[in-house]
Design a protein around this motif. Sequence first.
Motif, PDB file in Angstrom:
ATOM      1  N   SER A 150       5.463   9.935   1.006  1.00  0.00           N
ATOM      2  CA  SER A 150       4.894   8.636   0.651  1.00  0.00           C
ATOM      3  C   SER A 150       4.960   7.743   1.880  1.00  0.00           C
ATOM      4  CB  SER A 150       5.674   7.994  -0.501  1.00  0.00           C
ATOM      5  OG  SER A 150       5.110   6.738  -0.835  1.00  0.00           O
ATOM      6  N   GLU A 151       3.795   7.325   2.328  1.00  0.00           N
ATOM      7  CA  GLU A 151       3.695   6.382   3.434  1.00  0.00           C
ATOM      8  C   GLU A 151       3.421   5.019   2.810  1.00  0.00           C
ATOM      9  OE1 GLU A 151       1.056   5.832   7.508  1.00  0.00           O
ATOM     10  OE2 GLU A 151       0.914   7.688   6.357  1.00  0.00           O
ATOM     11  N   GLN A 152       4.193   4.012   3.194  1.00  0.00           N
ATOM     12  CA  GLN A 152       4.077   2.718   2.531  1.00  0.00           C
ATOM     13  C   GLN A 152       4.096   1.565   3.522  1.00  0.00           C
ATOM     14  OE1 GLN A 152       6.649   2.113  -0.828  1.00  0.00           O
ATOM     15  NE2 GLN A 152       6.659   4.276  -1.368  1.00  0.00           N
ATOM     16  N   MET A 153       3.381   0.503   3.147  1.00  0.00           N
ATOM     17  CA  MET A 153       3.437  -0.760   3.863  1.00  0.00           C
ATOM     18  C   MET A 153       4.155  -1.739   2.949  1.00  0.00           C
ATOM     19  SD  MET A 153       2.729  -2.281   6.714  1.00  0.00           S
ATOM     20  CE  MET A 153       1.451  -1.253   7.428  1.00  0.00           C
ATOM     21  N   LEU A 154       5.283  -2.254   3.426  1.00  0.00           N
ATOM     22  CA  LEU A 154       6.108  -3.186   2.665  1.00  0.00           C
ATOM     23  C   LEU A 154       6.049  -4.560   3.323  1.00  0.00           C
ATOM     24  CD1 LEU A 154       9.213  -0.835   2.284  1.00  0.00           C
ATOM     25  CD2 LEU A 154       7.311  -1.113   0.670  1.00  0.00           C
ATOM     26  N   MET A 155       5.962  -5.595   2.503  1.00  0.00           N
ATOM     27  CA  MET A 155       5.862  -6.969   3.017  1.00  0.00           C
ATOM     28  C   MET A 155       7.066  -7.772   2.568  1.00  0.00           C
ATOM     29  SD  MET A 155       4.137  -9.430   4.541  1.00  0.00           S
ATOM     30  CE  MET A 155       2.393  -9.045   4.590  1.00  0.00           C
TER      31      MET A 155
ATOM     32  N   GLU B 168       0.858  -1.193   0.000  1.00  0.00           N
ATOM     33  CA  GLU B 168       0.000   0.000   0.000  1.00  0.00           C
ATOM     34  C   GLU B 168       0.889   1.236   0.000  1.00  0.00           C
ATOM     35  OE1 GLU B 168      -3.541   1.923   2.790  1.00  0.00           O
ATOM     36  OE2 GLU B 168      -2.992  -0.177   3.041  1.00  0.00           O
ATOM     37  N   THR B 169       0.414   2.259  -0.689  1.00  0.00           N
ATOM     38  CA  THR B 169       1.141   3.526  -0.757  1.00  0.00           C
ATOM     39  C   THR B 169       0.147   4.671  -0.637  1.00  0.00           C
ATOM     40  OG1 THR B 169       2.841   2.632  -2.207  1.00  0.00           O
ATOM     41  CG2 THR B 169       2.579   4.996  -2.229  1.00  0.00           C
ATOM     42  N   HIS B 170       0.526   5.683   0.130  1.00  0.00           N
ATOM     43  CA  HIS B 170      -0.258   6.922   0.218  1.00  0.00           C
ATOM     44  C   HIS B 170       0.683   8.075  -0.087  1.00  0.00           C
ATOM     45  CE1 HIS B 170      -3.334   9.549   2.571  1.00  0.00           C
ATOM     46  NE2 HIS B 170      -2.979  10.065   1.418  1.00  0.00           N
ATOM     47  N   LEU B 171       0.449   8.722  -1.219  1.00  0.00           N
ATOM     48  CA  LEU B 171       1.306   9.810  -1.692  1.00  0.00           C
ATOM     49  C   LEU B 171       0.621  11.150  -1.458  1.00  0.00           C
ATOM     50  CD1 LEU B 171       2.969   8.794  -5.006  1.00  0.00           C
ATOM     51  CD2 LEU B 171       3.506  10.909  -3.879  1.00  0.00           C
ATOM     52  N   CYS B 172       1.338  12.087  -0.888  1.00  0.00           N
ATOM     53  CA  CYS B 172       0.845  13.460  -0.713  1.00  0.00           C
ATOM     54  C   CYS B 172       1.769  14.410  -1.471  1.00  0.00           C
ATOM     55  CB  CYS B 172       0.835  13.864   0.763  1.00  0.00           C
ATOM     56  SG  CYS B 172      -0.377  13.014   1.750  1.00  0.00           S
ATOM     57  N   TYR B 173       1.188  15.211  -2.347  1.00  0.00           N
ATOM     58  CA  TYR B 173       1.959  16.185  -3.117  1.00  0.00           C
ATOM     59  C   TYR B 173       1.867  17.535  -2.413  1.00  0.00           C
ATOM     60  CZ  TYR B 173       1.306  12.567  -6.630  1.00  0.00           C
ATOM     61  OH  TYR B 173       1.285  11.372  -7.304  1.00  0.00           O
TER      62      TYR B 173
ATOM     63  N   ALA C 288      14.186  11.282   2.529  1.00  0.00           N
ATOM     64  CA  ALA C 288      14.501  10.844   3.892  1.00  0.00           C
ATOM     65  C   ALA C 288      13.519   9.754   4.302  1.00  0.00           C
ATOM     66  CB  ALA C 288      14.419  12.024   4.858  1.00  0.00           C
ATOM     67  N   LEU C 289      13.993   8.832   5.111  1.00  0.00           N
ATOM     68  CA  LEU C 289      13.209   7.684   5.561  1.00  0.00           C
ATOM     69  C   LEU C 289      13.012   7.729   7.062  1.00  0.00           C
ATOM     70  CD1 LEU C 289      12.209   4.610   5.388  1.00  0.00           C
ATOM     71  CD2 LEU C 289      14.589   4.062   5.862  1.00  0.00           C
ATOM     72  N   THR C 290      11.788   7.424   7.492  1.00  0.00           N
ATOM     73  CA  THR C 290      11.492   7.182   8.900  1.00  0.00           C
ATOM     74  C   THR C 290      10.695   5.895   8.984  1.00  0.00           C
ATOM     75  OG1 THR C 290      11.357   9.556   9.361  1.00  0.00           O
ATOM     76  CG2 THR C 290      10.365   8.081  10.984  1.00  0.00           C
ATOM     77  N   LEU C 291      11.119   4.988   9.845  1.00  0.00           N
ATOM     78  CA  LEU C 291      10.371   3.757  10.085  1.00  0.00           C
ATOM     79  C   LEU C 291       9.279   4.066  11.106  1.00  0.00           C
ATOM     80  CD1 LEU C 291      10.226   0.681   9.576  1.00  0.00           C
ATOM     81  CD2 LEU C 291      11.812   0.404  11.487  1.00  0.00           C
ATOM     82  N   LEU C 292       8.023   3.846  10.706  1.00  0.00           N
ATOM     83  CA  LEU C 292       6.910   4.111  11.608  1.00  0.00           C
ATOM     84  C   LEU C 292       6.608   2.908  12.498  1.00  0.00           C
ATOM     85  CD1 LEU C 292       4.497   5.990   9.180  1.00  0.00           C
ATOM     86  CD2 LEU C 292       6.104   6.979  10.826  1.00  0.00           C
ATOM     87  N   ASP C 293       6.719   1.715  11.909  1.00  0.00           N
ATOM     88  CA  ASP C 293       6.414   0.506  12.668  1.00  0.00           C
ATOM     89  C   ASP C 293       6.982  -0.690  11.905  1.00  0.00           C
ATOM     90  OD1 ASP C 293       5.373  -1.088  14.685  1.00  0.00           O
ATOM     91  OD2 ASP C 293       3.277  -0.835  14.088  1.00  0.00           O
TER      92      ASP C 293
ATOM     93  N   LYS D 227       7.611  -9.424   9.536  1.00  0.00           N
ATOM     94  CA  LYS D 227       7.677  -9.495   8.076  1.00  0.00           C
ATOM     95  C   LYS D 227       7.187  -8.238   7.362  1.00  0.00           C
ATOM     96  CE  LYS D 227       3.451 -12.195   8.239  1.00  0.00           C
ATOM     97  NZ  LYS D 227       2.888 -13.525   8.075  1.00  0.00           N
ATOM     98  N   ARG D 228       6.814  -7.193   8.102  1.00  0.00           N
ATOM     99  CA  ARG D 228       6.319  -5.975   7.471  1.00  0.00           C
ATOM    100  C   ARG D 228       7.060  -4.743   7.980  1.00  0.00           C
ATOM    101  NH1 ARG D 228       0.130  -6.897   8.885  1.00  0.00           N
ATOM    102  NH2 ARG D 228       1.251  -7.359  10.784  1.00  0.00           N
ATOM    103  N   LEU D 229       7.161  -3.754   7.081  1.00  0.00           N
ATOM    104  CA  LEU D 229       7.703  -2.443   7.424  1.00  0.00           C
ATOM    105  C   LEU D 229       6.672  -1.392   7.068  1.00  0.00           C
ATOM    106  CD1 LEU D 229      11.306  -2.702   5.911  1.00  0.00           C
ATOM    107  CD2 LEU D 229      10.627  -3.036   8.302  1.00  0.00           C
ATOM    108  N   HIS D 230       6.370  -0.504   7.988  1.00  0.00           N
ATOM    109  CA  HIS D 230       5.515   0.655   7.740  1.00  0.00           C
ATOM    110  C   HIS D 230       6.466   1.849   7.710  1.00  0.00           C
ATOM    111  CE1 HIS D 230       1.814   3.192   9.244  1.00  0.00           C
ATOM    112  NE2 HIS D 230       2.265   3.587   8.065  1.00  0.00           N
ATOM    113  N   VAL D 231       6.689   2.387   6.503  1.00  0.00           N
ATOM    114  CA  VAL D 231       7.706   3.420   6.326  1.00  0.00           C
ATOM    115  C   VAL D 231       7.091   4.727   5.865  1.00  0.00           C
ATOM    116  CG1 VAL D 231       9.539   1.750   5.846  1.00  0.00           C
ATOM    117  CG2 VAL D 231       8.228   2.710   3.953  1.00  0.00           C
TER     118      VAL D 231
END
Length: 151
Positions: free
Chosen positions: A103-108, A57-62, A75-80, A84-88
């Motif tokens: 861009s807020e993303q959920m990576l699996m 999932e991706t949420h992009l804000c312009y 720049a990257l910040t790890l939210l959670d 097996k998942r990264l919320h970045v």
Amino acid sequence: MEILNTRVAPEWVDYNGHMNDAEYARVFSLAVEALMEHIGLDAEGRARHGYTLYTLETHLCYRREAHEGEPLSVALTLLDRDAKRLHVFFALNDAEGNLLATSEQMLMGMNQESGRPDAFPAPVAEAITALPQAETGAWPELAGRTIAIRR
């Protein structure tokens, strides 16, 4: 943590004279690749571990326009995270530090042999612990947003 530096390529500029919206997604995709390299999932690491990351999932804000040749940094910040998942959260800035997009993303994490989600290999999990993590309750302002017409 700065994870990527690039410039607005000429082919990324659209008929409005600024970076096309799809190209912001490209830059954030490049940032995911840079993150993968940083945590040991470059081409060699993916082959060694039989493991990769998928974007769920991706949420992009312009926020502002970017123009041809303009330097960009992400720049990257790890939210959670879990096994097996990264919320970045990625923040795209110009050379003056102005926020252009987020861009807020959920990576699996995926086992490449089974094609199924799987826990991070130990060396990757260890590298993830060194990523800058947002404190609970102190996420970046634009993280966790939903899309809605506010009434």
